[in-house]
Design an enzyme around this catalytic site. Structure first.
Site, short mmCIF file in Angstrom:
data_model
loop_
_atom_site.label_atom_id
_atom_site.label_comp_id
_atom_site.label_asym_id
_atom_site.label_seq_id
_atom_site.Cartn_x
_atom_site.Cartn_y
_atom_site.Cartn_z
N ASP A 177 -5.92 -22.30 -12.11
CA ASP A 177 -5.60 -22.77 -13.45
C ASP A 177 -4.98 -24.16 -13.38
O ASP A 177 -3.79 -24.32 -13.15
CB ASP A 177 -4.63 -21.75 -14.10
CG ASP A 177 -4.10 -22.20 -15.43
OD1 ASP A 177 -4.70 -23.10 -16.05
OD2 ASP A 177 -3.06 -21.65 -15.86
N GLU A 457 -1.80 19.49 -4.43
CA GLU A 457 -2.79 18.41 -4.40
C GLU A 457 -2.49 17.38 -5.49
O GLU A 457 -2.60 16.17 -5.30
CB GLU A 457 -4.21 18.96 -4.62
CG GLU A 457 -4.76 19.73 -3.43
CD GLU A 457 -4.94 18.84 -2.22
OE1 GLU A 457 -5.53 17.76 -2.38
OE2 GLU A 457 -4.48 19.22 -1.12
#
Lengths: 548, 448
Positions: A177, A457
């Site tokens: 930029d 899990e």
């Protein structure tokens, strides 16, 4: 001999990480032929470092970590995606042409897709220097020795960091930029990066619309550089930066033989030239078609309560829920109006005295929203088929206000008072809450007791794990993609009344959260969350909802 | 419910109005858009004005017919457009159409304005899509495609057809008003200059429009082939197990050894790029191919989650409900901890886009992934695609053309087990009756 490349690497840089990962064989179950390459490799077991609600993580450096991002379809060992190689996007344009906005917006989007992206703002580097810079530093062609020196030093730092980002870390996309308005600068960048086997794409932001130019100058004069400087002085100083560069500006032309995109008048028109770079770049152009300079805000709210609040019932609101709806309606409208007033000073159309006031254009009594210039223009063009008409889609104008709800009764009913005021309320099926599967309506304790294996899990990877018959947050993020881009295109305000799970995803996108952070976000019923947009970062604010 | 389905609540309808001289690839692009959107479960349909014209009495017109001064013919052509547009409007209303494509030249501003007005009156968003081209080589190639494929020149001597067609283009050139950056600045339009060398995108107003433009930007109309193959027979295939990351069986290795020869016979000296998945059975299958190879994670087999590594019989026994649910809606069914066909379609987006951009790609991948890719090119309906039979040890060649994709199947003549599972059984292999319907899709007869 044939060359084999795995997803995301390129021929010259087969990194050590890849080798290390690919030697992993076998798994615990003793099945030597099971799949070892999981769709998700990496980080979810790590404890997230929560930065807390309210901070926009778009500028966090991701190239060194193993973060997985919410919209990512899969992860690769090299950390790069789509066989797109390494790409640098070089922004081009005069001061106040939304370059920072574009670089940050692209960073947000590609990060979401899982591409390791970082934006490099020269202005940030300059500010970090701490000291004053010579006046002519701000010119693309400084005339003094000091100006040249400081400019050379700062630009050198940025360049080194960018190269480092690609070479030393797993960076895939850098966004540069700076002005880059001289042909010679662009040629140099193209040559330098090509030598590193990094593809270069230029995005030039061009403003021809006088109204947009003025607005952008006004915005720029409020930027970091002018904090504490009187308005008038800030504007003058900024105009100076603009004027010194205007005569130096050389627009990109096809003869430069670059790959470039011209982004004209904040995306009203895009010209894509000589695009040789494939999927990822096309995806960014796709994003550019949707990104807008947003003036309004996004509001998140939960729906009102119903008697049982269970997943399986599609219940209506109870008394408390209806009361909540009323309070929510007033609070949001008050907030929007006070923001509009502070943005515009006075209702803007009053200043357009020379324009004949068409019939019926008074402050919209029923909706209680303050009209803007856009309101006036639209009223004037009603019935003219050459101009698009209001009913065609939502959120196109900066005076628009739309309420989105999930398809469930209790969320839709929460928007009832908006509907009564004539405000557009849309049921969006993509806002359907996360399907909880077998754990629907169970408390965390109950899940732990009834599904211990699944629960353990889930704890390992809350973002990707799916309970039996359920959706994961990731499923949700993928199916909500159209909404994310629609939110990007909306110029006005939007209130989203939804389930906590969907609000997490939307918030996660707008504030650049990682997969580790996203599931732990919270949206309690006694708050509205307001996201406001500025070029460098988004801001989230929690507004207490007084229900007493 | 589909991920990309635009529900009626959103009430968004788009009309893609094609613009451009004949032989600029308009029909090709229209067909592709329909196929892509249908693949994503968005209701799309193409209305080709030429076929309306043929239906109402001008089946094999000569170039004079397209002279804008020929009043009689002009009336017929107006009629054709009107009927096409009427049918399209009816389709939006009756069938809840979302994206209609008006495939015609629409070369004059007055015609475009007429369509614009109609769209606006019916709350349909018009998006003009112009294919503008001055690359002579490309135009000539298109002409030769048209004269061999277009129903207008059925049975006509190719030389004669070409000269007539050039004359026809000449008639259009006289009245052609291309989309103009100034004059049409308020319209939503996309202008493709020499296909995708330069793309101008103006006033895109909705997400769905941007998605269509994104897709079109990846297209090219150079002639090309795509080769598809499953990996050779794997040890898991022999053991009737699904998923996993097993190696090839001895017969699978034979296929790998023969693949270079099969490809060479079909592709000649063309330089291909091979795409495989990251699983070892596809890489082993491709190991002798003398081309550049890329591994894509996105090409990995549908993840069977907890069922990975089981036989269908084991699944039926251990997860009877899942087994049944999958047969009932195979496209949407998602294995616990795994993926559905829809999930695979979504993750294939980068593959499809890159595939459209490239020339001469050979993909070595897996059954479910191949079904999805095949369904995209052949416009196979969603409910059928998961049931297509794509046998092992067979090389498939696709040739995308203006009016559809041509398919050629090249058998390696190396025996392999069948991995095809019919609905309602856990046994593998195809009974002749049930599979016939899907087999036709593979021979190309069922295609477009």
């Amino acid at each position: 001999m044939s060359v084999v490349l795995s997803d995301g690497e390129d021929a010259n840089h087969k990194s050590n990480e890849d080798d290390a990962d690919s030697t992993v064989t076998g798994n615990n179950t003793g099945n030597h032929m099971a799949r070892t390459g999981k769709r998700w490799s990496g980080s979810s077991s790590r404890r997230p470092q929560l930065k807390g609600l309210g901070s926009d993580n778009v500028h966090e450096n991701v190239a060194t970590g193993d973060h997985i991002f919410p919209g990512q379809l899969y992860s690769t060992e090299s950390g790069r995606l789509f066989h797109a190689g390494k790409i640098i996007i070089v922004l081009v344009g005069l001061p106040a042409t939304s370059k920072t906005l574009l670089s940050v917006a692209i960073t947000r989007y590609t990060k979401w897709l899982g591409v390791k992206t970082k934006s490099f703002h020269v202005s940030e580097y300059r500010r970090r220097q701490g000291t004053e810079v010579p006046d002519d530093y701000f010119s693309a062609l400084p005339t003094t020795k000091e100006g040249l020196e400081v400019r050379g030093k700062i630009f050198g730092l940025v360049f080194d960091d960018m190269v480092n980002f690609f070479q030393e870390t797993k960076g895939q996309l850098a966004i540069y930029d700076a002005l880059n308005i001289r042909r010679s600068e662009r040629k140099e960048l193209e040559t330098k990066f090509s030598a590193f086997n990094i593809k270069v794409l230029f995005i030039e932001s061009v403003l021809t619309d006088a109204e947009l130019v003025n607005r952008n100058i006004k915005m720029a004069a409020q930027s970091f550089d002018y904090q504490g400087v009187p308005k008038h002085q800030a504007r003058n100083s900024f105009m100076q930066r603009l004027l010194v560069n205007k005569p130096l500006y050389e627009e990109i032309i096809p003869e430069e033989n670059l790959s470039y995109v011209k982004y004209i008048n904040s995306g009203q028109r895009l010209i894509v030239n000589n695009n040789r770079y494939g999927y990822l770049i096309n995806k960014i152009v796709f994003f550019l078609m949707n990104v807008r300079d947003k003036r309004g805000c996004v509001y998140f709210a939960r729906c009102g309560t119903s008697d049982n609040d269970r997943y399986i019932d599609d219940e209506v609101l109870n008394k408390e829920g209806r009361r909540y709806s009323k309070i929510l309606t007033e609070a949001v409208l008050d907030r929007i109006n006070s923001k509009r007033l502070s943005r515009n000073g006075t209702p803007t159309f009053a200043s357009k005295a020379s324009t004949p006031t068409p019939e019926g254009l008074v402050m919209n009594e029923s909706s209680g929203l303050i009209p803007t210039v856009t309101t006036l223009q639209r009223t004037l063009s009603r019935g003219n088929h050459k101009v698009r008409q209001i009913q065609s889609w939502d959120g196109a104008d900066d005076d628009s206000f739309v309420v989105w709800t999930a398809p469930r009764k209790r969320t839709y009913d929460t928007a009832k008072y908006f509907l009564e005021k004539g405000i557009a309320v849309r049921q969006r099926f993509q806002l359907q809450q996360l399907h909880p599967g077998v754990v629907a309506d169970l408390t965390e304790e109950e899940i732990k007791a009834q599904y211990p294996k699944e629960y353990s899990e889930y704890i390992k990877d809350k973002y990707h794990y799916r309970f039996p018959r359920a959706e994961s947050y990731h499923d949700l993020a993928v199916r909500m993609e159209p909404l994310l881009l629609e939110i990007e295109r909306m110029c006005g305000d939007v209130l989203i009344i939804g389930h906590e799970s969907t609000l997490k995803v939307l918030y996660g996108y707008l504030m650049a959260c990682t997969c580790e952070e996203l599931p732990s976000l919270e949206f309690p019923r006694d708050e509205i969350v307001e996201i406001s947009f500025s070029p460098f970062q988004n801001k989230a604010e929690r507004l207490p909802l007084t229900t007493a | 419910m589909g991920v990309y389905t635009v529900s009626s609540v959103e009430n968004l309808r788009i009309c893609v109005v094609m613009v451009g001289l004949p032989a600029r690839g308009k029909s090709f692009i229209s067909q592709k858009i329909v196929r892509y959107l249908s693949w994503l479960s968005i209701k799309a349909k193409c209305f080709n004005v030429g076929s309306y014209r043929r239906q109402i009495g001008a089946a094999h017109p000569s170039a004079d017919f397209f002279d804008f001064k020929n009043e009689e013919a002009f009336r017929i052509r107006e009629n054709a457009v009107t009927q096409a547009v009427e049918d399209m409007m009816k389709w939006y209303e009756d069938d809840n159409g979302v994206v209609g494509i008006l495939d015609a030249t629409n070369t004059t501003r007055s015609r475009r304005d007429w369509i614009l007005k109609l769209c606006r009156e019916n709350a349909i968003e018009p998006m003009f899509l112009e294919s503008w081209c001055d690359d002579q080589e490309m135009i000539l190639r298109n002409i030769s495609d048209v004269k061999t494929c277009s129903p207008d020149y059925e049975g006509v001597d190719p030389e004669k057809a070409t000269s007539d067609f050039l004359q026809r283009i000449g008639k259009y050139e006289k009245v052609y008003q291309p989309l103009d950056l100034d004059h049409d600045k308020n319209l939503t339009f996309v202008k493709l200059v020499n296909v995708a060398q330069e793309v101008i995108v103006n006033q895109i107003q909705t997400y769905l429009e941007s998605r269509i433009v994104f897709y079109v930007m990846n297209l090219h109309i150079r002639p090309r082939f795509i080769w598809l193959s499953r990996h050779g027979e794997s040890i898991y295939n022999v053991e009737k197990k699904i998923g996993g990351d097993s190696s090839l069986s001895p017969r699978g290795m034979q296929y790998a050894a023969k693949l270079p020869e099969l490809v060479r016979e079909s592709a000649g000296d063309a330089d291909l790029t091979v795409w495989t998945s990251t699983l070892c059975r596809t890489q082993q299958s491709a190991q002798y191919l003398p081309y550049k190879q890329l591994q894509w994670k996105a090409l990995d087999e549908l993840d069977a989650g907890v069922c990975d590594g089981m036989t269908y019989e084991e699944i039926e026994e251990k997860y009877p409900e899942d087994f049944k649910a999958r047969d009932e809606d195979k496209y949407e069914y998602r294995y616990p901890g795994g993926e559905s066909y829809r999930d695979v379609v979504i993750r294939l987006e980068p593959i499809i886009m890159e595939l459209e951009r490239q020339e001469n790609i050979l993909i070595v991948t897996h059954q479910a992934v191949l079904r999805c890719i095949y369904a995209y090119f052949m416009n196979v309906p969603q409910e059928e695609s998961p049931w297509m039979s794509i046998p092992l040890h067979t090389l498939i060649r696709l040739e995308p053309r203006a009016y559809g994709t041509e398919v050629k199947r090249i058998k390696a003549n190396i025996p392999a087990v069948s991995t095809y599972k019919e609905k309602g059984t856990s046994q593998l292999g195809e009974s002749v009756n049930d599979a016939t319907k899907y087999r036709n899709l593979l021979t190309g007869e069922g295609g477009n």
